[in-house]
Design a protein around this motif. Structure first.
Motif, PDB file in Angstrom:
ATOM      1  N   PHE A  41      39.643  35.492  44.777  1.00  0.00           N
ATOM      2  CA  PHE A  41      38.431  35.899  44.062  1.00  0.00           C
ATOM      3  C   PHE A  41      37.462  34.743  43.843  1.00  0.00           C
ATOM      4  CE2 PHE A  41      41.561  39.128  42.429  1.00  0.00           C
ATOM      5  CZ  PHE A  41      41.058  40.174  43.177  1.00  0.00           C
ATOM      6  N   ILE A  82      39.022  42.329  36.758  1.00  0.00           N
ATOM      7  CA  ILE A  82      39.330  42.875  38.084  1.00  0.00           C
ATOM      8  C   ILE A  82      40.590  43.724  37.982  1.00  0.00           C
ATOM      9  CG2 ILE A  82      39.812  42.292  40.489  1.00  0.00           C
ATOM     10  CD1 ILE A  82      38.439  39.538  39.879  1.00  0.00           C
ATOM     11  N   ASP A  83      40.420  45.025  38.013  1.00  0.00           N
ATOM     12  CA  ASP A  83      41.567  45.922  37.928  1.00  0.00           C
ATOM     13  C   ASP A  83      41.973  46.393  39.329  1.00  0.00           C
ATOM     14  OD1 ASP A  83      39.659  47.792  38.623  1.00  0.00           O
ATOM     15  OD2 ASP A  83      39.566  48.715  36.629  1.00  0.00           O
ATOM     16  N   GLN A  84      43.032  47.186  39.374  1.00  0.00           N
ATOM     17  CA  GLN A  84      43.545  47.635  40.660  1.00  0.00           C
ATOM     18  C   GLN A  84      42.521  48.479  41.416  1.00  0.00           C
ATOM     19  OE1 GLN A  84      46.313  45.381  41.025  1.00  0.00           O
ATOM     20  NE2 GLN A  84      46.767  47.094  42.372  1.00  0.00           N
ATOM     21  N   ARG A  87      39.871  46.309  43.363  1.00  0.00           N
ATOM     22  CA  ARG A  87      40.326  45.368  44.386  1.00  0.00           C
ATOM     23  C   ARG A  87      39.962  45.775  45.815  1.00  0.00           C
ATOM     24  NH1 ARG A  87      44.564  41.545  43.192  1.00  0.00           N
ATOM     25  NH2 ARG A  87      44.848  41.379  40.939  1.00  0.00           N
ATOM     26  N   GLN A 225      46.265  34.806  36.840  1.00  0.00           N
ATOM     27  CA  GLN A 225      44.824  35.037  36.735  1.00  0.00           C
ATOM     28  C   GLN A 225      44.480  35.981  35.580  1.00  0.00           C
ATOM     29  OE1 GLN A 225      42.816  33.102  38.813  1.00  0.00           O
ATOM     30  NE2 GLN A 225      44.853  32.232  39.171  1.00  0.00           N
ATOM     31  N   ASP A 227      41.839  37.120  34.260  1.00  0.00           N
ATOM     32  CA  ASP A 227      40.767  38.115  34.372  1.00  0.00           C
ATOM     33  C   ASP A 227      41.111  39.242  35.341  1.00  0.00           C
ATOM     34  OD1 ASP A 227      40.624  36.523  36.630  1.00  0.00           O
ATOM     35  OD2 ASP A 227      38.438  36.492  36.710  1.00  0.00           O
ATOM     36  N   THR A 228      42.400  39.392  35.657  1.00  0.00           N
ATOM     37  CA  THR A 228      42.835  40.456  36.555  1.00  0.00           C
ATOM     38  C   THR A 228      43.967  41.252  35.913  1.00  0.00           C
ATOM     39  OG1 THR A 228      44.651  39.361  37.743  1.00  0.00           O
ATOM     40  CG2 THR A 228      42.399  38.851  38.454  1.00  0.00           C
ATOM     41  N   SER A 229      44.189  42.453  36.439  1.00  0.00           N
ATOM     42  CA  SER A 229      45.257  43.311  35.923  1.00  0.00           C
ATOM     43  C   SER A 229      46.637  42.798  36.309  1.00  0.00           C
ATOM     44  CB  SER A 229      45.067  44.741  36.439  1.00  0.00           C
ATOM     45  OG  SER A 229      45.015  44.759  37.858  1.00  0.00           O
TER      46      SER A 229
END
Length: 251
Positions: A41, A82-84, A87, A225, A227-229
């Protein structure tokens, strides 16, 4: 943790200029240097915060935008979280850019990053440590293999495709590595299945590299990370403990 000073910088390369983030203890005295490779990312607030945390532990850290040929970071628009669901669309755009970063380009860029970093007044003399996340784990491995005389330690976290059967797979540089190596895989990561984990371990062992490879149980690809799920606080903190332990042993 020590107060830090961070700033945006540009690193000259053979193909232009890579925008990057440089951070170091606020005192300004030379500190051991770390080249930190981004995840897919890219260079964004959460990655700058990770670099700052490492700097706060006493290191001078640079995080280059390795996709600089495609534009300055962020090279694609990213949501704050950033979720699934988000992506697939993001990687639809990032995928071709990442594939364009060939091993030859990686090594050429790494030479520029290392020369620039070791020439900074904030960096202590001598080799640097190289750390990578996600795609950056492979970049770290290639950098350490190509420039083993300039790399003191190597670490990679939730890296994918590090030990494939391809002739240019990153693990094939094992015989050129120097210094200690640490890799932490996620056991819920389809990009680094058990057979690749075993292949990487075997290559490092056969080459006589001082190393440790661990599997973080229950962790998913991208566990560091925030900021991600995929973020996993327990696994992320374990990563910080392992990374700082490695760096403390190195210097």
């Amino acid at each position: 943790m020590t107060a830090v000073a961070g700033t945006a910088v540009d690193i000259p390369t053979d193909d232009g200029a890579a925008d990057a983030y440089l951070t170091h203890p606020a005192g300004g005295e030379p500190r051991p240097a770390v080249l930190l490779y981004m995840d897919g990312f890219g260079l964004r607030p959460s990655l700058r915060a990770m670099a700052d945390r490492l700097a706060g532990a006493g290191y001078t850290v640079v995080v280059p935008n390795v996709l600089y040929r495609e534009g300055r970071a962020p090279v694609v628009d990213l949501p704050e979280f950033i979720d699934q669901a988000s992506r697939p669309k993001i990687f639809e755009r990032l995928g071709p850019m990442m594939r364009a970063l060939t091993p030859e380009r990686v090594e050429r860029d790494a030479d520029a990053y290392l020369r620039w970093l070791t020439g900074r007044p904030e960096a202590a003399g001598g080799p640097v440590a190289v750390v990578g996340y996600c795609m950056g784990a492979g970049l770290a491995l290639r950098t350490a293999g190509a420039y083993h005389d300039r790399v003191s330690a190597t670490a990679g976290f939730h890296g994918g495709n590090l030990a494939t059967e391809a002739p240019d797979s990153p693990h094939r540089v094992a015989g050129r590595l120097r210094g200690e190596v640490y890799f932490a895989h996620a056991d819920q990561d389809p990009g680094m299945p058990a057979e690749q984990q075993e292949r990487l371990e075997a290559a490092l062992t056969a080459a006589g590299v001082t190393h440790r490879c661990e599997v973080y149980a229950g962790a998913h690809h991208g566990y560091t990370q925030v900021d991600t799920s995929a973020y996993d606080e327990k696994a992320a903190e374990r990563h910080w403990e392992a990374l700082l332990d490695l760096l403390n042993r190195t210097w």
